[in-house]
Design an enzyme around this catalytic site. Structure first.
Site, PDB file in Angstrom:
ATOM      1  N   ASP A  82       2.113  -0.217   5.396  1.00 20.19           N
ATOM      2  CA  ASP A  82       1.267   0.631   5.429  1.00 20.19           C
ATOM      3  C   ASP A  82       0.521  -0.529   7.695  1.00 20.19           C
ATOM      4  OD1 ASP A  82       0.217   1.114   3.725  1.00 20.19           O
ATOM      5  OD2 ASP A  82      -0.624  -0.434   2.677  1.00 20.19           O
TER       6      ASP A  82
HETATM    7  N1  URA Z   1       2.204  -2.347  -1.222  1.00 22.95           N
HETATM    8  C1  URA Z   1       0.569  -1.672  -0.161  1.00 22.95           C
HETATM    9  O1  URA Z   1      -0.184  -1.536  -0.624  1.00 22.95           O
HETATM   10  N2  URA Z   1       1.569  -1.639   1.077  1.00 22.95           N
HETATM   11  C2  URA Z   1       2.318  -1.555   1.636  1.00 22.95           C
HETATM   12  O2  URA Z   1       2.545  -1.837   2.980  1.00 22.95           O
HETATM   13  C3  URA Z   1       3.177  -2.213   0.996  1.00 22.95           C
HETATM   14  C4  URA Z   1       2.925  -2.328  -0.364  1.00 22.95           C
END
Ligand code: URA
Length: 231
Positions: free
Chosen positions: A102
């Site tokens: 993310d």
């Molecule tokens: N899980 C999440 O919530 N975000 C990420 O970036 C990777 C795994």
């Protein structure tokens, strides 16, 4: 192809360093010294030497990046800065990041042009482990831990696969999952009544985040890392 780009793709250095090296006379094309970084070469037929050593084009290339927060793990984006934007001139056209992280998350990002390896690492059938450091809004209760370990309903067809959970501080845990559903870690913690306030990927299969790398920087994988990443 441009001479400096060719040398960069051969893995002998970054584009900016190579431009300087070419100007200082470290490179020959077919035995003739050249100081022109933007000179066009034929990557198949020309013989390029860097520092006296012949260079050959590398088909596959692998970088480990410490993704910072604030950039998206995509090859291009109209509005946001991407992990490839961070590589500037070093980014070959065929590179892509392996797996999503993310925008507000940081940590290990493998960047390559090896589609087969990416498929192996991301295929749900392979169950490759991804380990995250998660800081939580509230201390993790024993019940929450047990639920994560068992698998939780995050609104998908099936509950999540059993996860590894290790306490690493008052409100910090290490969570190991073998899937990669959208926002999976955040959704898992939310499903058990907690909340992720900071997320860092620290491992993907046998590849571990190099904490010595500055955030936003990257380097080539070592031979040993190359061996460890193969599934
Ligand atoms: N899980 C999440 O919530 N975000 C990420 O970036 C990777 C795994």
């Amino acid at each position: 192809m441009r001479l400096d780009k060719f040398l960069c793709d051969c893995g002998v250095g970054t584009r900016s360093r190579l431009k300087k090296d070419i100007r200082s006379g470290l490179v020959t094309v077919n035995g003739v010294l050249t100081t022109q970084a933007d000179r066009q070469i034929d990557e198949i037929n020309d013989r390029i030497c860097y520092n006296g050593r012949p260079c050959s084009y590398e088909k596959y290339i692998y970088y480990l990046m410490y993704k910072p927060t604030g950039v998206v793990s995509a090859t291009e984006d109209k509005r946001e800065k991407t992990v490839l934007d961070l590589m500037g001139d070093d980014a070959r056209d065929d590179l892509f990041p392996v797996g999503r992280l993310d925008k507000d998350a940081e940590g290990l990002m493998l960047i390559t042009n090896d589609g087969a390896l990416a498929h192996e690492l991301l295929s749900p059938a392979k169950h490759v482990e991804k380990e995250y450091e998660c800081r939580l809004a509230y201390p993790l209760t024993d019940e929450q831990k047990a639920r994560l370990e068992q698998g939780v309903d995050i609104g998908e067809k099936e509950p999540t696969r059993p996860a590894g959970v290790r306490r690493a501080g008052d409100r910090t845990i290490r969570l190991t999952i073998t899937e990669g559903k959208f926002h999976q870690v955040k959704r898992m913690l939310s499903a058990v009544g907690n909340e992720v306030i900071y997320l860092k990927r620290v491992r993907m299969g046998g590849l571990v985040l190099d904490e010595g790398l500055a955030k936003g920087s990257y380097r080539r994988l070592t031979e040993r890392e190359m061996e460890r990443i193969r599934v």
